[in-house]
Design a protein around this motif. Sequence first.
Motif: not given
Length: 443
Positions: A223-243
């Motif tokens: 949904k956010s792939k064209n939003d330049p302010t988006s921080t939704y990526d696999e690195e953040n997904l992984f760390q959210c899961i780790s958290d």
Amino acid sequence: MHPGVLPEMAKKHGNVFTLRGGTQPVIILSGFETIKEALIKHSEIFAGRPLTPFFKVITKGKGIVFANGHTWKQQRKFGIVTMQKLGKKVLTHQIQAEAQQLVEIFASANGQPFDPSLPIINSTSNVACALVFGRRYSSSDEEFLKLTEIVNYNTEFGGTFSHLLYETFPWLMKHIPWPYKKSFVCVDDLLSYVKKEIEKHRVEPPMEEPQDFINYYLFQMEKSKNDPTSTYDEENLFQCISDIFSAGTDTTAKTLQWALLLLMTHPDIQEKVHKELDDAFGPSQTIGYQDRKKIPYTFALIHEVMRYKCILLTGNPRLSLQDITILGTFIPKGSMIVPDVHSVFSDPKIWETPKKFNPSHFLDKDGKFVDREELVLFGAGSRVCIGKELAKMELITFFSNLLRAFTFKLPEGVKEVSTEPVLGFTLTPQHYKLCAIPRNSET
């Protein structure tokens, strides 16, 4: 360091004092009013999270717990909304199912002594698996066992001598093969596993609405792939899961272990819980979070366990984002702040009997549950733990179903057990065994 040390230092140095040593001075906030003044009244100023050398390598400043600025705000907001959705649709049912599984595992011991820690850890880990991956695992599943081992190692490594050495001398430790290297390997192993799960979710997207955290996150990434302010990526997904795994499984499991230990050493309190549960529910009814108002004493007891045997050595550290004066003490921008939660939980001005295990601390004069703001175990202000309600859901559901099924006793010949914690990043009960006597077998 023993949890009683900082409150004693506050008596000598005041409620805002500085500890020096290591890579950065640490400012300690002692007492509820001090913590409230800083973390609640000036929440935005203390919204930062310091990244120590070890956690900078481990987390890269991603996810929710260790992120800052725009990344933190976006990931945190997403985490709160998603956990609320999953809590209503998935987790309530899953937690009740896990509670029944735990009752069956305890019953399989046939009243003989056993160590409850592993089955409890497996149950809380499976709740996290349902939240993140959308499924539970068998307790004998090799991947599941490896996953729990990874999480347990990293949570137990925090606060050890090796960890503290790394934080103090990171430039030196990189050249020495100390146990911290296994912690880094654990992070890599977890990353590999999560990547496989992400690919499975991509190949098999949900037919209708997302049913777990990964599905929701992948949907948000698209949904956010064209939003330049988006921080939704696999690195953040992984760390959210780790958290979610590190914060969610360890703390809940250890609190439940403390609760069962304390009941064995306070049989009069266990008897009160049994009576309340018997009066409120039928013999075969599964108890859930929605039933907590029917059992105020039991719910109060869970909160008292969190106060009396708080598993945190200190509250999570914060970073001041600008200069500020707190109670007459100047705190410069960029300071590391650590709230001393034990100074709150041991304060006789707040608690009637702070040195005793007393569920009445969370009851009013009519016996109704009181949710007290002084229980700052989950943090306060803008950084309050997003898993707070999930933790309470798990604790009351697991605890009440176990207590309705069993009477917990010390093994024959064991007169007493130690209630002193094993010191570390979290305060763990010393290993103990218990006997879970089925209540329907008692005369």
